[in-house]
Write a protein that holds these residues in place. Structure first.
Motif, PDB file in Angstrom:
ATOM      1  N   SER A 297      22.885  18.021  78.529  1.00 26.35           N
ATOM      2  CA  SER A 297      22.225  19.292  78.303  1.00 26.35           C
ATOM      3  C   SER A 297      22.868  20.403  79.124  1.00 26.35           C
ATOM      4  O   SER A 297      23.730  20.164  79.972  1.00 26.35           O
ATOM      5  CB  SER A 297      20.740  19.180  78.647  1.00 26.35           C
ATOM      6  OG  SER A 297      20.036  20.343  78.241  1.00 26.35           O
ATOM      7  N   TRP A 298      22.417  21.638  78.886  1.00 25.66           N
ATOM      8  CA  TRP A 298      22.874  22.776  79.669  1.00 25.66           C
ATOM      9  C   TRP A 298      22.193  22.791  81.036  1.00 25.66           C
ATOM     10  O   TRP A 298      21.080  22.309  81.201  1.00 25.66           O
ATOM     11  CB  TRP A 298      22.528  24.072  78.933  1.00 25.66           C
ATOM     12  CG  TRP A 298      23.533  24.510  77.937  1.00 25.66           C
ATOM     13  CD1 TRP A 298      24.471  23.739  77.340  1.00 25.66           C
ATOM     14  CD2 TRP A 298      23.680  25.826  77.413  1.00 25.66           C
ATOM     15  NE1 TRP A 298      25.208  24.497  76.464  1.00 25.66           N
ATOM     16  CE2 TRP A 298      24.739  25.781  76.485  1.00 25.66           C
ATOM     17  CE3 TRP A 298      23.019  27.027  77.611  1.00 25.66           C
ATOM     18  CZ2 TRP A 298      25.153  26.901  75.767  1.00 25.66           C
ATOM     19  CZ3 TRP A 298      23.429  28.137  76.902  1.00 25.66           C
ATOM     20  CH2 TRP A 298      24.486  28.071  75.999  1.00 25.66           C
ATOM     21  N   LYS A 299      22.873  23.393  82.000  1.00 21.82           N
ATOM     22  CA  LYS A 299      22.253  23.642  83.294  1.00 21.82           C
ATOM     23  C   LYS A 299      21.329  24.858  83.185  1.00 21.82           C
ATOM     24  O   LYS A 299      21.469  25.688  82.277  1.00 21.82           O
ATOM     25  CB  LYS A 299      23.327  23.899  84.350  1.00 21.82           C
ATOM     26  CG  LYS A 299      24.175  22.690  84.678  1.00 21.82           C
ATOM     27  CD  LYS A 299      25.091  22.998  85.850  1.00 21.82           C
ATOM     28  CE  LYS A 299      26.453  23.370  85.368  1.00 21.82           C
ATOM     29  NZ  LYS A 299      27.415  23.561  86.472  1.00 21.82           N
ATOM     30  N   PHE A 300      20.387  24.954  84.115  1.00 21.98           N
ATOM     31  CA  PHE A 300      19.428  26.060  84.080  1.00 21.98           C
ATOM     32  C   PHE A 300      20.142  27.401  84.161  1.00 21.98           C
ATOM     33  O   PHE A 300      19.777  28.358  83.473  1.00 21.98           O
ATOM     34  CB  PHE A 300      18.428  25.914  85.233  1.00 21.98           C
ATOM     35  CG  PHE A 300      17.411  27.017  85.287  1.00 21.98           C
ATOM     36  CD1 PHE A 300      16.385  27.080  84.365  1.00 21.98           C
ATOM     37  CD2 PHE A 300      17.499  28.012  86.261  1.00 21.98           C
ATOM     38  CE1 PHE A 300      15.442  28.114  84.403  1.00 21.98           C
ATOM     39  CE2 PHE A 300      16.573  29.038  86.315  1.00 21.98           C
ATOM     40  CZ  PHE A 300      15.536  29.084  85.382  1.00 21.98           C
ATOM     41  N   SER A 301      21.180  27.481  84.980  1.00 24.10           N
ATOM     42  CA  SER A 301      21.925  28.734  85.118  1.00 24.10           C
ATOM     43  C   SER A 301      22.595  29.135  83.813  1.00 24.10           C
ATOM     44  O   SER A 301      22.712  30.336  83.497  1.00 24.10           O
ATOM     45  CB  SER A 301      22.971  28.609  86.226  1.00 24.10           C
ATOM     46  OG  SER A 301      23.901  27.568  85.940  1.00 24.10           O
TER      47      SER A 301
ATOM     48  N   ALA B 205      18.151  29.048  66.557  1.00 28.48           N
ATOM     49  CA  ALA B 205      17.161  27.980  66.380  1.00 28.48           C
ATOM     50  C   ALA B 205      17.737  26.571  66.565  1.00 28.48           C
ATOM     51  O   ALA B 205      17.139  25.744  67.279  1.00 28.48           O
ATOM     52  CB  ALA B 205      16.491  28.106  65.010  1.00 28.48           C
ATOM     53  N   PRO B 206      18.890  26.220  65.955  1.00 24.16           N
ATOM     54  CA  PRO B 206      19.417  24.860  66.148  1.00 24.16           C
ATOM     55  C   PRO B 206      19.744  24.543  67.606  1.00 24.16           C
ATOM     56  O   PRO B 206      19.580  23.392  68.043  1.00 24.16           O
ATOM     57  CB  PRO B 206      20.686  24.840  65.288  1.00 24.16           C
ATOM     58  CG  PRO B 206      20.553  25.972  64.351  1.00 24.16           C
ATOM     59  CD  PRO B 206      19.744  27.002  65.054  1.00 24.16           C
ATOM     60  N   TYR B 207      20.163  25.545  68.349  1.00 23.55           N
ATOM     61  CA  TYR B 207      20.540  25.319  69.745  1.00 23.55           C
ATOM     62  C   TYR B 207      19.299  25.148  70.623  1.00 23.55           C
ATOM     63  O   TYR B 207      19.312  24.356  71.575  1.00 23.55           O
ATOM     64  CB  TYR B 207      21.417  26.475  70.223  1.00 23.55           C
ATOM     65  CG  TYR B 207      22.639  26.628  69.368  1.00 23.55           C
ATOM     66  CD1 TYR B 207      23.728  25.767  69.522  1.00 23.55           C
ATOM     67  CD2 TYR B 207      22.707  27.593  68.366  1.00 23.55           C
ATOM     68  CE1 TYR B 207      24.853  25.890  68.713  1.00 23.55           C
ATOM     69  CE2 TYR B 207      23.825  27.711  67.557  1.00 23.55           C
ATOM     70  CZ  TYR B 207      24.885  26.861  67.736  1.00 23.55           C
ATOM     71  OH  TYR B 207      25.990  26.961  66.923  1.00 23.55           O
TER      72      TYR B 207
ATOM     73  N   ALA C  97      30.413  24.983  76.571  1.00 27.74           N
ATOM     74  CA  ALA C  97      29.473  25.074  77.684  1.00 27.74           C
ATOM     75  C   ALA C  97      28.937  23.697  78.063  1.00 27.74           C
ATOM     76  O   ALA C  97      28.777  23.385  79.247  1.00 27.74           O
ATOM     77  CB  ALA C  97      28.317  26.004  77.315  1.00 27.74           C
ATOM     78  N   VAL C  98      28.674  22.857  77.067  1.00 24.62           N
ATOM     79  CA  VAL C  98      28.198  21.498  77.330  1.00 24.62           C
ATOM     80  C   VAL C  98      29.278  20.680  78.028  1.00 24.62           C
ATOM     81  O   VAL C  98      29.012  19.955  78.992  1.00 24.62           O
ATOM     82  CB  VAL C  98      27.771  20.806  76.019  1.00 24.62           C
ATOM     83  CG1 VAL C  98      27.415  19.338  76.269  1.00 24.62           C
ATOM     84  CG2 VAL C  98      26.581  21.525  75.391  1.00 24.62           C
ATOM     85  N   ASP C  99      30.507  20.797  77.552  1.00 28.53           N
ATOM     86  CA  ASP C  99      31.596  19.961  78.063  1.00 28.53           C
ATOM     87  C   ASP C  99      32.074  20.378  79.452  1.00 28.53           C
ATOM     88  O   ASP C  99      32.506  19.534  80.242  1.00 28.53           O
ATOM     89  CB  ASP C  99      32.780  20.004  77.093  1.00 28.53           C
ATOM     90  CG  ASP C  99      32.468  19.318  75.765  1.00 28.53           C
ATOM     91  OD1 ASP C  99      31.609  18.417  75.755  1.00 28.53           O
ATOM     92  OD2 ASP C  99      33.079  19.690  74.746  1.00 28.53           O
ATOM     93  N   THR C 100      32.026  21.678  79.746  1.00 24.44           N
ATOM     94  CA  THR C 100      32.593  22.161  81.007  1.00 24.44           C
ATOM     95  C   THR C 100      31.555  22.429  82.084  1.00 24.44           C
ATOM     96  O   THR C 100      31.880  22.391  83.274  1.00 24.44           O
ATOM     97  CB  THR C 100      33.387  23.454  80.771  1.00 24.44           C
ATOM     98  OG1 THR C 100      32.485  24.488  80.341  1.00 24.44           O
ATOM     99  CG2 THR C 100      34.467  23.241  79.718  1.00 24.44           C
ATOM    100  N   GLY C 101      30.327  22.736  81.681  1.00 22.28           N
ATOM    101  CA  GLY C 101      29.314  23.096  82.667  1.00 22.28           C
ATOM    102  C   GLY C 101      29.497  24.481  83.245  1.00 22.28           C
ATOM    103  O   GLY C 101      28.780  24.890  84.157  1.00 22.28           O
ATOM    104  N   SER C 102      30.438  25.229  82.701  1.00 18.57           N
ATOM    105  CA  SER C 102      30.738  26.571  83.200  1.00 18.57           C
ATOM    106  C   SER C 102      29.719  27.583  82.682  1.00 18.57           C
ATOM    107  O   SER C 102      29.155  27.425  81.599  1.00 18.57           O
ATOM    108  CB  SER C 102      32.146  26.982  82.764  1.00 18.57           C
ATOM    109  OG  SER C 102      32.364  28.357  82.990  1.00 18.57           O
ATOM    110  N   THR C 103      29.510  28.650  83.442  1.00 20.77           N
ATOM    111  CA  THR C 103      28.622  29.733  83.009  1.00 20.77           C
ATOM    112  C   THR C 103      29.342  30.707  82.089  1.00 20.77           C
ATOM    113  O   THR C 103      28.701  31.469  81.364  1.00 20.77           O
ATOM    114  CB  THR C 103      28.074  30.483  84.243  1.00 20.77           C
ATOM    115  OG1 THR C 103      27.490  29.541  85.144  1.00 20.77           O
ATOM    116  CG2 THR C 103      27.007  31.494  83.838  1.00 20.77           C
TER     117      THR C 103
END
Length: 284
Positions: free
Chosen positions: A172-176, A156-158, A125-131
């Motif tokens: 970081s992750w996107k809000f979506s 917790a770690p995430y 998810a971090v590398d691709t930005g995909s939902t």
């Protein structure tokens, strides 16, 4: 099978089926979630005609572990060399608990596989930005929660990592993505826990009451380093068992990686994530 047959035939209402036949996530000795049992049942149903017992019951755990190793290797491709990736998988396959401990394949094995899948899907998810990958991550975390109380701490770690990268929008992750995972996790937990469906609030309350009072209902005395403990071991027991059971070569490489992650914790976001996951195991 008998309960499902009676439910399908209309002989009993769903509430009765959940109360009498769904013996998970409630008072001890049925405090664990249902996923491990459903995984074992599915493996048996699919392979009982070609595999002997108890191997047929373990096939579900074996296939899940294989999937976890595959996803872990693929998720590490953008970050590490082939040797490092294969070594990571090889170390999991040769871990000391995998073969000699019979109960590992039943509950803790699937739980470990789900932890690996959660890490792999989170990195993707971090590398691709995909939902798509946060949804997979949410399913893995939710299923871990539906396996054992320990799984409830896997997130917790995430959360710590997301907080640490909040101002670094490139990593970081996107809000979506956060919203997708936040919706999928509780939905997955509820979906697995059929016994909660008639009364969700009471089901969740009973689950936590059961698991948080196991010291009184199911005492498990353990002899550790010459001292008898009535239930839980001291916090450093994980470190001791790691030093005693893990081969020296693997232990040395793991120590090098741990030290590197700590030294680069401010600049290496991947190392920080791995460190947070290691720290969770120590705390638990």
């Amino acid at each position: 099978d008998d309960g499902v047959s009676r439910l399908q035939a209309g002989e009993i209402p769903f509430d009765t089926f959940a109360a009498q036949y769904w013996r998970f996530s409630r008072a001890e000795p049925d405090g664990h979630g249902p996923f491990y049992a459903l995984l074992s049942w599915a493996g048996h149903r699919a392979t009982r005609w070609i595999l002997p017992l108890p191997l047929a019951y373990r096939m579900g755990s074996i296939l899940l572990f294989s999937l976890a190793c595959t996803l872990l290797e693929r998720s590490l491709r953008p970050h590490f060399s082939p040797l490092a990736r294969l070594s990571a998988v090889a170390f999991m396959v040769t871990m000391p608990r995998l073969l000699p401990e019979v109960s590992f394949a039943l509950i803790d094995g699937p739980l470990a596989s789900l932890a690996m899948i959660a890490l792999a899907t989170f990195l993707r998810a971090v590398d691709t930005g995909s939902t798509r990958w946060p949804i997979c991550f949410g399913i893995a975390i939710g299923t871990a929660m539906a396996t054992k109380l320990t799984g409830w701490f896997f997130v917790a770690p995430y959360l710590a990592w997301l907080a640490s990268t909040f101002f670094d929008r490139t990593r970081s992750w996107k809000f979506s993505q956060v919203v997708a995972a936040a919706l999928v996790i509780p939905a997955t937990v509820i979906l697995w826990n059929v016994g909660w469906w008639p009364n969700l609030v009471e089901g969740v309350r009973g689950y936590f009451e059961s698991n948080l009072t196991r010291r009184e209902t199911i005492p498990i005395p353990i002899l550790f380093l010459g001292t008898r403990y009535d239930f839980s071991l001291p916090w450093y027991n994980t470190i001791v068992w790691t030093l005693l059971a893990v081969p020296v070569g693997i232990l040395t490489l793991g120590l090098v990686g741990l030290v590197a992650s700590i030294l680069l914790i401010r600049t290496d976001s991947l190392g920080r994530l791995l460190f947070f996951n290691w720290l969770l195991l120590i705390v638990l």
